[in-house]
Design an enzyme around this catalytic site. Structure first.
Site, PDB file in Angstrom:
ATOM      1  N   LYS A 113     -19.615 -10.404  -3.772  1.00 32.95           N
ATOM      2  CA  LYS A 113     -20.338  -9.190  -4.134  1.00 32.95           C
ATOM      3  C   LYS A 113     -19.789  -8.622  -5.442  1.00 32.95           C
ATOM      4  O   LYS A 113     -20.543  -8.332  -6.376  1.00 32.95           O
ATOM      5  CB  LYS A 113     -20.248  -8.165  -3.001  1.00 32.95           C
ATOM      6  CG  LYS A 113     -20.932  -6.846  -3.295  1.00 32.95           C
ATOM      7  CD  LYS A 113     -19.918  -5.824  -3.678  1.00 32.95           C
ATOM      8  CE  LYS A 113     -20.600  -4.568  -4.197  1.00 32.95           C
ATOM      9  NZ  LYS A 113     -19.588  -3.543  -4.555  1.00 32.95           N
ATOM     10  N   ASP A 131     -24.644  -6.243  -0.936  1.00 31.84           N
ATOM     11  CA  ASP A 131     -23.773  -5.282  -0.268  1.00 31.84           C
ATOM     12  C   ASP A 131     -24.453  -4.862   1.028  1.00 31.84           C
ATOM     13  O   ASP A 131     -25.430  -5.460   1.460  1.00 31.84           O
ATOM     14  CB  ASP A 131     -23.514  -4.082  -1.172  1.00 31.84           C
ATOM     15  CG  ASP A 131     -24.770  -3.270  -1.371  1.00 31.84           C
ATOM     16  OD1 ASP A 131     -25.866  -3.794  -1.136  1.00 31.84           O
ATOM     17  OD2 ASP A 131     -24.670  -2.095  -1.753  1.00 31.84           O
TER      18      ASP A 131
END
Length: 213
Positions: A113, A131
DNA sequence: ATCCCGAGGG
DNA sequence: CCCTCTGGAT
């Protein structure tokens, strides 16, 4: 379909973590785990003033750094990762933030991420940060059934063009915060309501569109 | 009580 | 796969 609608709704979606270069965004994104970006932006001015570059951060006193980042949560882990990240940049990347995901994820505190945030926000390279918002909205919208963020990332990447990966992620995060929040999604205010299989609003049978993207 | 732009370790 | 790390906001 969904991506185009979001592009109309949020044409200028940007990363809201304050930064002036790749090193600062890397540090800010490490701090953003399980923390709002508004909270991160409250601590980064002091952080960047005290440790403006990898050299100073690599030599930081752990307890002093912990106090600066305390309010972002996980402060012991994050302080340790920030120092380790800066040391790794100096030892392996000549003090520069690498651009390849395979390199980024070797840095302490940096996962897919965070690596993808760096790629799409400061390097203008393909990257789809998944996310909690991107995962939740992708499932609600029926774009994936996967729970694992890595699997979600790969499924989204399979039908979105690389140039759309970053913008899709930023817009989905904005939509997740403003409208489709985790606890009580405001379906009545959602521009995707008519194509969302999870909409709570009454709708005639078969009205939901099933095509992806 | 639950969630927020997660990552690392077992 | 699971668990842990942590504070702030709602």
């Amino acid at each position: 379909m969904v991506a185009e609608r979001l592009a109309v709704e949020y044409p200028e979606a940007v990363c809201e973590l304050d930064h002036t270069n790749a090193f600062e965004l890397l540090a800010a994104t490490i701090l953003s785990a399980q923390c709002t970006d508004a909270r991160v932006n409250m601590v980064t001015p002091a952080l960047f003033a005290r440790y403006p570059d990898p050299q100073t951060l690599a030599g930081a006193d752990p307890s002093e750094l912990e106090e600066i980042v305390r309010s972002t949560g996980f402060f012991q882990t994050k302080a340790k990762n920030l120092i380790g990240m800066a040391q790794a940049l100096l030892e392996r990347y000549d003090g520069e933030v690498p651009t390849e995901l395979d390199d980024l994820v070797t840095l302490p505190g940096v996962g897919r991420k965070t690596g993808n945030v760096l790629r799409t926000v400061v390097f203008d390279l393909p990257g789809l940060p998944v996310d909690t918002h991107v995962g939740r909205l992708s499932r609600r919208l029926g774009l994936t059934q996967q729970d694992d963020p890595v699997k979600v990332e790969h499924e989204l990447e399979s039908f979105l063009p690389p140039a759309a990966w970053g913008p899709f992620s930023l817009r989905t995060i904005l939509h997740g915060r403003r409208v489709c929040d985790a606890k009580k999604p405001r379906c009545a205010d959602c521009v995707l309501e008519d194509v969302c299989p999870s909409s709570s609003l009454p709708r005639r049978r078969g009205a939901a569109n099933t095509t992806k993207a």
